[in-house]
Design a protein around this motif. Structure first.
Motif, PDB file in Angstrom:
ATOM      1  N   PHE A 131      36.039 -23.707  25.227  1.00  0.00           N
ATOM      2  CA  PHE A 131      36.841 -22.577  24.742  1.00  0.00           C
ATOM      3  C   PHE A 131      37.003 -22.745  23.233  1.00  0.00           C
ATOM      4  CE2 PHE A 131      41.094 -20.878  23.607  1.00  0.00           C
ATOM      5  CZ  PHE A 131      40.839 -19.533  23.858  1.00  0.00           C
ATOM      6  N   VAL A 132      36.583 -21.727  22.488  1.00  0.00           N
ATOM      7  CA  VAL A 132      36.685 -21.764  21.036  1.00  0.00           C
ATOM      8  C   VAL A 132      37.949 -21.041  20.619  1.00  0.00           C
ATOM      9  CG1 VAL A 132      35.592 -21.165  18.852  1.00  0.00           C
ATOM     10  CG2 VAL A 132      34.176 -21.844  20.815  1.00  0.00           C
ATOM     11  N   PRO A 176      41.441 -29.014  30.784  1.00  0.00           N
ATOM     12  CA  PRO A 176      40.903 -29.148  29.430  1.00  0.00           C
ATOM     13  C   PRO A 176      40.965 -30.597  28.963  1.00  0.00           C
ATOM     14  CG  PRO A 176      43.135 -28.316  29.344  1.00  0.00           C
ATOM     15  CD  PRO A 176      42.797 -28.458  30.803  1.00  0.00           C
ATOM     16  N   GLN A 177      40.226 -30.909  27.894  1.00  0.00           N
ATOM     17  CA  GLN A 177      40.233 -32.267  27.350  1.00  0.00           C
ATOM     18  C   GLN A 177      40.674 -32.242  25.894  1.00  0.00           C
ATOM     19  OE1 GLN A 177      36.449 -34.384  27.094  1.00  0.00           O
ATOM     20  NE2 GLN A 177      37.480 -36.325  27.489  1.00  0.00           N
ATOM     21  N   CYS A 178      41.735 -32.979  25.610  1.00  0.00           N
ATOM     22  CA  CYS A 178      42.279 -33.095  24.258  1.00  0.00           C
ATOM     23  C   CYS A 178      41.410 -34.051  23.446  1.00  0.00           C
ATOM     24  CB  CYS A 178      43.719 -33.591  24.323  1.00  0.00           C
ATOM     25  SG  CYS A 178      44.566 -33.692  22.737  1.00  0.00           S
ATOM     26  N   ALA A 233      44.690 -24.667  25.054  1.00  0.00           N
ATOM     27  CA  ALA A 233      44.785 -24.754  26.520  1.00  0.00           C
ATOM     28  C   ALA A 233      45.542 -23.565  27.087  1.00  0.00           C
ATOM     29  CB  ALA A 233      45.457 -26.064  26.917  1.00  0.00           C
ATOM     30  N   ASN A 234      46.635 -23.200  26.446  1.00  0.00           N
ATOM     31  CA  ASN A 234      47.433 -22.079  26.942  1.00  0.00           C
ATOM     32  C   ASN A 234      46.759 -20.735  26.693  1.00  0.00           C
ATOM     33  OD1 ASN A 234      50.299 -22.995  27.974  1.00  0.00           O
ATOM     34  ND2 ASN A 234      49.798 -24.332  26.250  1.00  0.00           N
ATOM     35  N   GLU A 235      46.081 -20.602  25.564  1.00  0.00           N
ATOM     36  CA  GLU A 235      45.346 -19.361  25.302  1.00  0.00           C
ATOM     37  C   GLU A 235      44.158 -19.232  26.258  1.00  0.00           C
ATOM     38  OE1 GLU A 235      46.202 -16.840  23.336  1.00  0.00           O
ATOM     39  OE2 GLU A 235      48.052 -17.952  22.941  1.00  0.00           O
ATOM     40  N   THR A 263      37.224 -26.364  19.046  1.00  0.00           N
ATOM     41  CA  THR A 263      36.602 -26.075  20.340  1.00  0.00           C
ATOM     42  C   THR A 263      37.147 -27.033  21.387  1.00  0.00           C
ATOM     43  OG1 THR A 263      34.584 -25.239  19.320  1.00  0.00           O
ATOM     44  CG2 THR A 263      34.430 -25.956  21.612  1.00  0.00           C
ATOM     45  N   LEU A 264      37.683 -26.481  22.454  1.00  0.00           N
ATOM     46  CA  LEU A 264      38.307 -27.283  23.508  1.00  0.00           C
ATOM     47  C   LEU A 264      37.372 -27.358  24.712  1.00  0.00           C
ATOM     48  CD1 LEU A 264      41.150 -28.623  24.183  1.00  0.00           C
ATOM     49  CD2 LEU A 264      41.567 -26.555  25.535  1.00  0.00           C
TER      50      LEU A 264
END
Length: 539
Positions: free
Chosen positions: A307-308, A374-376, A411-413, A314-315
């Motif tokens: 996810f950009v 997701p990965q931080c 992550a929330n978006e 980029t997540l």
């Protein structure tokens, strides 16, 4: 001498048992389309083909050949023996192939598909009697669609049970010989998501151009082998199929031997065609199917995506869809935030804790949902915190007045984006996380107060001073170990008291004597998932 002979026999029996460990019924109950078939499968090893054959298959099965656990590479092959749809040449085109591939680390499933019913005890004699006559075409035309259906059902079965066998769901191939080649090649056409093979290998297949449909955009790579001197004149079927793949710009490899005849299988004829299986192994290796995956096969159902949020932000994330995902329905969505130890950019470590919980068959059956992990990145943190690592437990100060860290925003978006694009019930979006992810859970509810129907932070904490009525509509179940030496249990206790003062719905589970790994206790709670999913967003 007798003792040595006995030991040899025992060793031989043990070897057979290890090689062929399990027989699976392909269908529950009678196979669709042949419910009235009531005859029994039989074998014959004295016939004109001079090999063991199986005939009168009415109940399709898969014989499983497992590789050594240390050699297993996550690839599976469904093997379809040939025999003119009257019999199955079960050794040289079935079990012997499976044993060879199992030594390469491949999990093999030898398919016994439905065949023409033979009244006598020698199907090879029956084939010889009817071959080339209208009776042959009349009989086989009825059974071929059923045999093809068995091949596609086999692919679907293996994919559905991939985790059970340590198989990657995207590394499932099918191969077949002669009539079995018909079954295998047909699997490359008109497939669904569940029945699509990841590679196909028809060997001296009966597959006339009239059976070739449209080559799909995602058509699997194909390995083809045959001999020019095929007594049944099937060589053109192989070359036509190869050319069809080339014309469609799809990956294909063809080995056409000058000599070898029809039915060479694993037989030794002292001809170059004897080595076709070596060429197949080389092709599989080039395609990457013999290499051990770098990732855990169990996690393959989690699709890798990114996810950009903005340039340079980029997540990576993994997403698990429900079994038989139907976009006409609506499903809950769960965002799960990992701990600090799982940060990175490999898009896998975040599955370490919790990943397999959501893969359990009972959870997928009873609680179908879209799960997002997701990965931080290493250099960041879900929550805005200042940590003093010179003390144990760490001293952690939260600051929700500061701008959120971009990975938490991303992550929330991402959740908001998925809720608009996927089949998501927007009243049933949830968040949970452990340690750093537990902190991110508390902060996400604060910054996105109308997004989550329930929150389950594990061994985390939050900004008690900033928490206010905006979070009061969200039910919380908070978990922590009383003996946590990393994240002080008082952080959860303080958040629970704050939530109670705001008259929020809050449940608290504190585990005596448990250190930082309290997520193990949380995941073991019988109602961890059911409690979450029974909540709906309050208006």
């Amino acid at each position: 001498m007798k003792k040595l002979l006995l030991l040899f026999i025992i060793a031989l029996i043990a070897n057979v048992v290890v090689a062929q460990q399990k027989v699976i019924q392909l269908y529950e109950g009678p196979a669709p389309g042949s419910q009235s078939w009531n005859w029994n499968e039989a074998e014959n090893d004295k016939n004109m083909w001079q090999t063991k054959v199986v005939f009168n298959v009415a109940k399709p099965t898969l014989n499983v050949f497992l590789p050594d656990a240390n050699a297993a590479n996550g690839t599976a092959v469904i093997i379809c023996p040939g025999g003119a749809f009257y019999a199955l040449s079960i050794n040289s085109e079935g079990y012997d192939v499976a044993k060879w591939l199992a030594k390469k680390g491949v999990t093999c499933f030898v398919l016994k598909y439905r065949l023409v019913h033979v009244s006598g005890d020698d199907p090879t004699a029956e084939v010889s009697r009817v071959m080339g006559k209208p009776e042959f075409e009349e009989q086989t035309s009825k059974v071929i669609p059923l045999s093809i259906a068995d091949g596609k059902a086999a692919v679907a079965y293996v994919r559905e049970h991939a985790i059970e066998y340590g198989i990657q769901p995207n590394r499932i191939g099918i191969m077949g010989f002669s009539a079995g080649g018909t079954v295998a090649a047909s699997a490359a056409f008109n497939y669904t998501k569940e029945t699509r093979p990841d590679f196909v290998a028809p060997v001296y297949a009966f597959f006339p151009s009239t059976m070739m449909g449209t080559v799909a955009d995602d058509a699997p790579p194909m390995f083809i082998a045959a001999a020019s001197d095929d007594q049944l004149n099937l060589a053109p079927h192989s070359s036509d199929l190869y050319n069809k793949w080339l014309t469609s710009k799809k990956s294909a490899e063809l080995h056409m031997y000058a000599r070898g005849g029809h039915g060479f299988g694993m037989r030794t004829q002292n001809l170059p065609s004897d080595t076709w299986i070596e060429r197949f192994g080389e092709w599989m290796n080039i395609q990457g199917f013999l290499k051990k995956p770098t990732s855990d096969a169990a996690y393959a159902p989690y699709l890798k995506k990114e996810f950009v949020l903005a340039e340079g932000k980029t997540l990576p994330y993994r997403i698990l869809y429900p079994d038989n995902y139907d976009k006409t329905k609506k499903y809950p969505l769960l965002l799960f935030l990992h701990g600090a130890g799982e940060r990175g950019n490999d898009n896998e470590k975040q599955l370490t804790w919790g990943g397999k919980l959501f893969l359990k068959s009972e959870n997928r059956t009873n609680f179908p949902a879209i799960v997002v992990l997701p990965q931080c990145p290493d250099e960041s943190f879900w929550a805005v915190v200042k940590i003093d690592r010179n003390k144990q437990p760490f001293t952690i100060d939260f600051d929700y007045a500061a701008e959120a860290n971009w990975p938490l925003t991303a992550a929330n978006e991402l959740v908001k984006k998925l809720s608009n694009e996927e089949a998501v019930d927007k009243s049933r979006i949830y968040i949970s996380g452990l340690s750093m992810g537990g902190m991110g859970t508390f902060e996400s509810v604060y910054r996105y107060p109308n997004l989550y129907a329930a929150a389950l932070p594990i061994c985390g904490g939050g900004d008690v001073k900033r928490y206010d009525k905006r979070v009061s509509k969200t039910p919380f179940w908070v978990f922590h170990g009383a003996a946590d030496a990393v994240v002080d249990v008082k952080l959860s206790r303080e958040m629970v008291e704050k939530l109670k003062s705001l008259k929020a719905e809050v449940k608290y589970s504190e585990y005596p004597g448990v250190n930082h790994n309290s997520w193990e206790n949380a995941f073991a709670e019988p109602e961890y998932i059911s409690w979450m999913f029974r909540h709906k967003q309050k208006k």
